[in-house]
Design an enzyme around this catalytic site. Sequence first.
Site, PDB file in Angstrom:
ATOM      1  N   GLU A  50      14.181 -35.402 -24.952  1.00 23.66           N
ATOM      2  CA  GLU A  50      12.807 -35.202 -24.642  1.00 23.66           C
ATOM      3  C   GLU A  50      11.842 -35.692 -25.677  1.00 23.66           C
ATOM      4  O   GLU A  50      11.042 -36.919 -26.075  1.00 23.66           O
ATOM      5  CB  GLU A  50      11.842 -34.211 -24.209  1.00 23.66           C
ATOM      6  CG  GLU A  50      10.144 -34.417 -23.458  1.00 23.66           C
ATOM      7  CD  GLU A  50       9.634 -33.111 -22.766  1.00 23.66           C
ATOM      8  OE1 GLU A  50      11.019 -32.520 -23.065  1.00 23.66           O
ATOM      9  OE2 GLU A  50       8.732 -33.130 -22.820  1.00 23.66           O
TER      10      GLU A  50
ATOM     11  N   ARG B 159      27.954 -22.125 -23.426  1.00 21.72           N
ATOM     12  CA  ARG B 159      28.851 -21.411 -21.390  1.00 21.72           C
ATOM     13  C   ARG B 159      29.312 -22.582 -20.998  1.00 21.72           C
ATOM     14  O   ARG B 159      30.006 -21.688 -20.058  1.00 21.72           O
ATOM     15  CB  ARG B 159      26.961 -21.383 -21.068  1.00 21.72           C
ATOM     16  CG  ARG B 159      26.657 -19.879 -22.072  1.00 21.72           C
ATOM     17  CD  ARG B 159      25.165 -19.380 -21.269  1.00 21.72           C
ATOM     18  NE  ARG B 159      24.051 -20.028 -21.408  1.00 21.72           N
ATOM     19  CZ  ARG B 159      23.489 -20.972 -22.749  1.00 21.72           C
ATOM     20  NH1 ARG B 159      23.403 -20.619 -23.654  1.00 21.72           N
ATOM     21  NH2 ARG B 159      22.165 -21.599 -22.015  1.00 21.72           N
TER      22      ARG B 159
HETATM   23  P1  AMP Z   1      20.230 -30.335 -18.792  1.00 23.90           P
HETATM   24  O1  AMP Z   1      21.068 -30.950 -20.072  1.00 23.90           O
HETATM   25  O2  AMP Z   1      18.539 -31.001 -18.709  1.00 23.90           O
HETATM   26  O3  AMP Z   1      20.518 -30.730 -17.561  1.00 23.90           O
HETATM   27  O4  AMP Z   1      20.173 -27.943 -19.362  1.00 23.90           O
HETATM   28  C1  AMP Z   1      21.370 -28.268 -19.477  1.00 23.90           C
HETATM   29  C2  AMP Z   1      21.617 -27.528 -20.690  1.00 23.90           C
HETATM   30  O5  AMP Z   1      20.752 -27.130 -21.584  1.00 23.90           O
HETATM   31  C3  AMP Z   1      22.887 -26.438 -19.700  1.00 23.90           C
HETATM   32  O6  AMP Z   1      24.132 -25.840 -21.276  1.00 23.90           O
HETATM   33  C4  AMP Z   1      22.362 -24.807 -19.820  1.00 23.90           C
HETATM   34  O7  AMP Z   1      22.917 -23.807 -20.797  1.00 23.90           O
HETATM   35  C5  AMP Z   1      21.082 -24.889 -21.006  1.00 23.90           C
HETATM   36  N1  AMP Z   1      19.495 -25.061 -19.987  1.00 23.90           N
HETATM   37  C6  AMP Z   1      18.779 -25.605 -19.670  1.00 23.90           C
HETATM   38  N2  AMP Z   1      17.534 -25.484 -19.433  1.00 23.90           N
HETATM   39  C7  AMP Z   1      18.110 -24.059 -18.789  1.00 23.90           C
HETATM   40  C8  AMP Z   1      17.483 -22.533 -18.567  1.00 23.90           C
HETATM   41  N3  AMP Z   1      16.814 -22.514 -17.905  1.00 23.90           N
HETATM   42  N4  AMP Z   1      18.144 -21.017 -18.742  1.00 23.90           N
HETATM   43  C9  AMP Z   1      19.620 -21.450 -19.545  1.00 23.90           C
HETATM   44  N5  AMP Z   1      20.011 -22.679 -19.620  1.00 23.90           N
HETATM   45  C10 AMP Z   1      19.156 -23.555 -19.558  1.00 23.90           C
END
Ligand code: AMP
Length: 171
Positions: free
Chosen positions: A95, A58
């Site tokens: 995780e 995305r």
């Molecule tokens: P993080 O690495 O934990 O910051 O997760 C970010 C990545 O996971 C991004 O590429 C987001 O598209 C996806 N992502 C994580 N949590 C969500 C959520 N609650 N809704 C949509 N996409 C998420």
Amino acid sequence: MNLKDHIRGIPDFPKPGILFYDISTLLAHPAAWQTAVERLADTVAPYRPDVLAGIEARGFLVAAPLALRLGCGFVMVRKQGKLPGETVGHSYDLEYGSDRVEIQADAVAPGQRIVLLDDLIATGGTLRASIDLIRKVGGTVAAAACLIELTFLNGRDGLEVPFESLIRYED
Ligand code: AMP
């Protein structure tokens, strides 16, 4: 225009307990999507990027139109094994288990100013790994930006580069 009106929260996707923020409805609404890209352009332009890097998948949807709008190049940060030719990778811990992002070895010229884009920041792990990856190939990460920030996870705190978001959810 309140961009939150165009984002759907879908409970228990992709697993129980996760509220997934779905931008399909934002992308499908031309006026709202145009507003989002314009607001991001105003936010990102002051960092004077040469290149925008989008994170699969995305992040591509966000970075590619913004790069056209700002007159920047666009490069892809992808999951392992997707990019042809010589690539450079960076593995990072999740995780449970680990993941790996890759970029083409010649995607960034030394010293180019990069702004990294994704749709959403949660823990910040994906952006952090992508920052490390771009530094590995000689780019300077001027900033990172997302449409959506889950502020209660404090993902921005671990980034070590300026971070911008348009839409914030506090809990
Ligand atoms: P993080 O690495 O934990 O910051 O997760 C970010 C990545 O996971 C991004 O590429 C987001 O598209 C996806 N992502 C994580 N949590 C969500 C959520 N609650 N809704 C949509 N996409 C998420």
